[in-house]
Write an enzyme that holds these catalytic residues in place. Structure first.
Site, short mmCIF file in Angstrom:
data_model
loop_
_atom_site.label_atom_id
_atom_site.label_comp_id
_atom_site.label_asym_id
_atom_site.label_seq_id
_atom_site.Cartn_x
_atom_site.Cartn_y
_atom_site.Cartn_z
CG HIS A 197 15.69 17.77 -23.03
ND1 HIS A 197 16.53 17.63 -21.95
CD2 HIS A 197 15.61 19.11 -23.25
CE1 HIS A 197 16.92 18.81 -21.52
NE2 HIS A 197 16.38 19.74 -22.30
CG HIS A 222 29.73 -7.18 -39.91
ND1 HIS A 222 29.17 -5.95 -39.68
CD2 HIS A 222 28.69 -8.03 -40.10
CE1 HIS A 222 27.85 -6.06 -39.72
NE2 HIS A 222 27.54 -7.30 -39.97
O1 LIG Z 1 15.47 28.04 -24.45
C1 LIG Z 1 15.22 27.02 -25.07
O2 LIG Z 1 14.93 26.99 -26.27
C2 LIG Z 1 15.28 25.70 -24.40
C3 LIG Z 1 15.20 25.72 -22.91
C4 LIG Z 1 15.42 24.34 -22.43
O3 LIG Z 1 16.48 23.96 -22.03
C5 LIG Z 1 14.34 23.38 -22.60
O4 LIG Z 1 13.19 23.78 -22.81
O5 LIG Z 1 14.63 22.18 -22.54
CU LIG Z 2 16.76 21.84 -22.33
#
Ligand SMILES: O=C(O)CCC(=O)C(=O)O
Ligand SMILES: [Cu+2]
Ligand SMILES: O=C(O)CCC(=O)C(=O)O
Ligand SMILES: [Cu+2]
Lengths: 332, 332
Positions: free
Chosen positions: A200, A294
């Site tokens: 993320h 640039h």
């Molecule tokens: O199954 C996974 O490896 C990720 C699951 C998921 O979306 C997360 O942990 O953010």
């Molecule tokens: Cu995830």
């Protein structure tokens, strides 16, 4: 660096569906899957059949298209969920369970010993039903888990000899690239299994972390189109391509790069989103040059100020003239 | 890790002005500078007085506000540019010259020996005129320069004993965090000077690279609001804050965090941009939880799926219910 050998697990139809405004019809899922297949992603992850009858039917609908990509679905670590996944005829099952203190308390209430036992039971069950299915086991929230707990779990699972792939997940977006490198490197050395990274982007490192995972020997990276996912999302497909392209164009030459703008546009339209102005490759400003120095440099030779050739993506550059910053250098 | 001691060089009024749609009036520059000062950034970099008479007048106008932050301007490596910078009464001068083969050919036509001689001349000139000015020397396009060339230049400049700070710049956005770490670490060890990192985001590593620089001992990071800059921009102010906050909230506790949404909004409005949906902290989705497991976890304890507390930025979280993915877990 095995960067020629990685696979993209495109999760727009699973993680992406967890983005606030993402709801895909069956027809849209087929359109998205087909386009991603033409682009060349190797695997497509779809929402669990347990989420709703529609989710289940949509997996079957995408499978019926007989695309080149492998279709995976993503389920919790229970026999019931796994059974329903197998029943769809999917090519692979991604099984996940949380290992951080936060998720052990608030998600499933199990301790590490119980997690290992449950995983062993569910993975054996899947392998009995389906000897050839691509089976992955992943810990959720790996980077807030204790390193010792992670090793206990992964080494126990690897030992079973049942899974094709281990996954690690930066579920809340806190990992640093150096941490990702270290964990992947350990798993590669100790298990010899394929390794998947899912990251993320809450703290802006989802692309760097994916690249660090690949440098450390990971074989699979999860992406979504425009990075859609829970909160501000995960490693974006276009961002991963930009990262690997700038390391070495050969790493991404097998993909149909000129389809990327169409892919980003399709998802933006369906989800009623504007493509961010600063988006990788397809943002409105990605190839705009403004300052005089640039502009002058790019007119002489685009590589002066461009690491990515827009032409490789069917796009064109723009030189912004007439502003006081552009100056005489650019236009003389 | 000296991560408590870093300084933000906010360059929205220099690099940010190089974004395609950014044109700031004098009144807007004062408004932006004032808000960034209230937020707590330590330094503000403004466009060269040589760009236009308005640029020159605007530096004086911002200086007249007597803010807490130090005002810097950014000029090419020539006596004329440096003189005009000094004449504005600015607190610091940032001098830059390209060292990559690409920029040596297409920007200024000088070789490394000539670059060193020119820099020595210009830096001595500045120091004679202005013994107390904050003087920085930076190579442009450091990460496409030969490492040997970089070391020749930086060691020669450090030896002069004239500058307060050395800068490195990932001008075309190609660096990996591990490379940034190595270069910064070398410079810290060999020169003992303050080190500044400036990184573009073409391949999605601008935040990770800034964090790697700080881990390696850098003292200053360049940011712009929303990351505005040439092409898709540089390390965003909010993104850097998100990155450091998730490492340790104490690293950013000296900043007035609830002002961040207002800062992002102000710049978006002036530049007629939408804040990207996926923007760090202030994007519309940054604190939206959708999947049932996530919603349930966050209702039990927000930290289950949140590394950043929206309340610290005067924002609120959103739990998206009613979608098939939210499911019964979230709402029972
Ligand atoms: O199954 C996974 O490896 C990720 C699951 C998921 O979306 C997360 O942990 O953010
Ligand atoms: Cu995830
Ligand atoms: O002066 C610097 O350090 C950076 C100049 C710049 O904007 C760049 O190289 O991208
Ligand atoms: Cu720049």
């Amino acid at each position: 660096m095995p960067l020629h050998n990685f696979h993209i697990i495109e999760s727009t139809l699973r993680e992406g569906e967890q983005f606030s405004t993402a709801t895909f019809t069956t027809a849209q899922k087929i359109e998205i899957a087909t386009l991603l297949d033409q682009f060349g992603v190797e695997m497509l992850e779809m929402t669990s059949p347990c989420a709703s009858p529609r989710s289940e039917a949509d997996i079957r609908a995408v499978l019926a298209e007989n695309l080149n990509l492998r279709v995976l679905t993503h389920v919790r670590c229970t026999r019931e969920d796994a059974q329903r996944a197998i029943d769809t005829g999917v090519h692979g099952v991604d099984i996940v369970i949380g290992t951080s203190p936060q998720l052990m308390t608030h998600s499933h209430g199990k301790d590490i010993r119980q997690i290992i036992d449950l995983a062993a039971d569910v993975l054996s069950f899947v392998r009995e039903q389906s000897p050839d299915i691509i089976l992955r086991f992943s810990t959720e929230d790996s980077f807030r888990s204790s390193e010792a707990d992670l090793m206990r779990v992964y080494l126990a699972i690897a030992d079973l000899g049942l899974v094709n792939r281990l996954g690690i997940a930066d579920t809340v977006g806190v990992a640093m690239p150096s941490q990702v490198w270290r964990l992947v490197n350990q798993l590669v050395r100790m298990t010899g299994l394929d390794i998947e990274f899912h990251g993320h982007n809450d703290s802006g490192c989802a692309i760097a972390n994916a690249a660090a995972a690949l440098e450390a020997g990971a074989t699979h990276v999860d992406t979504t189109v425009l990075g859609l996912g829970e909160r501000n999302g995960i490693t974006p497909l276009g961002g991963l391509i930009a990262r690997l392209y700038t390391l070495n164009r050969d790493y991404v030459s097998r993909y149909n790069l000129p389809l990327l703008p169409q892919i980003d546009r399709l998802i933006a339209d369906i989800c009623q989103l504007d493509i961010p102005f600063s988006n990788y490759i397809t943002g409105s400003s990605a190839f705009t040059h403004k300052a005089g120095i640039h502009a002058k440099g790019v007119l002489a030779d685009p590589e002066t100020y461009e690491a990515i050739n827009p032409g490789d993506f069917g796009l064109t550059r723009e030189i912004s003239i007439g502003h006081h910053l552009t100056g005489w250098n650019a236009v003389r």
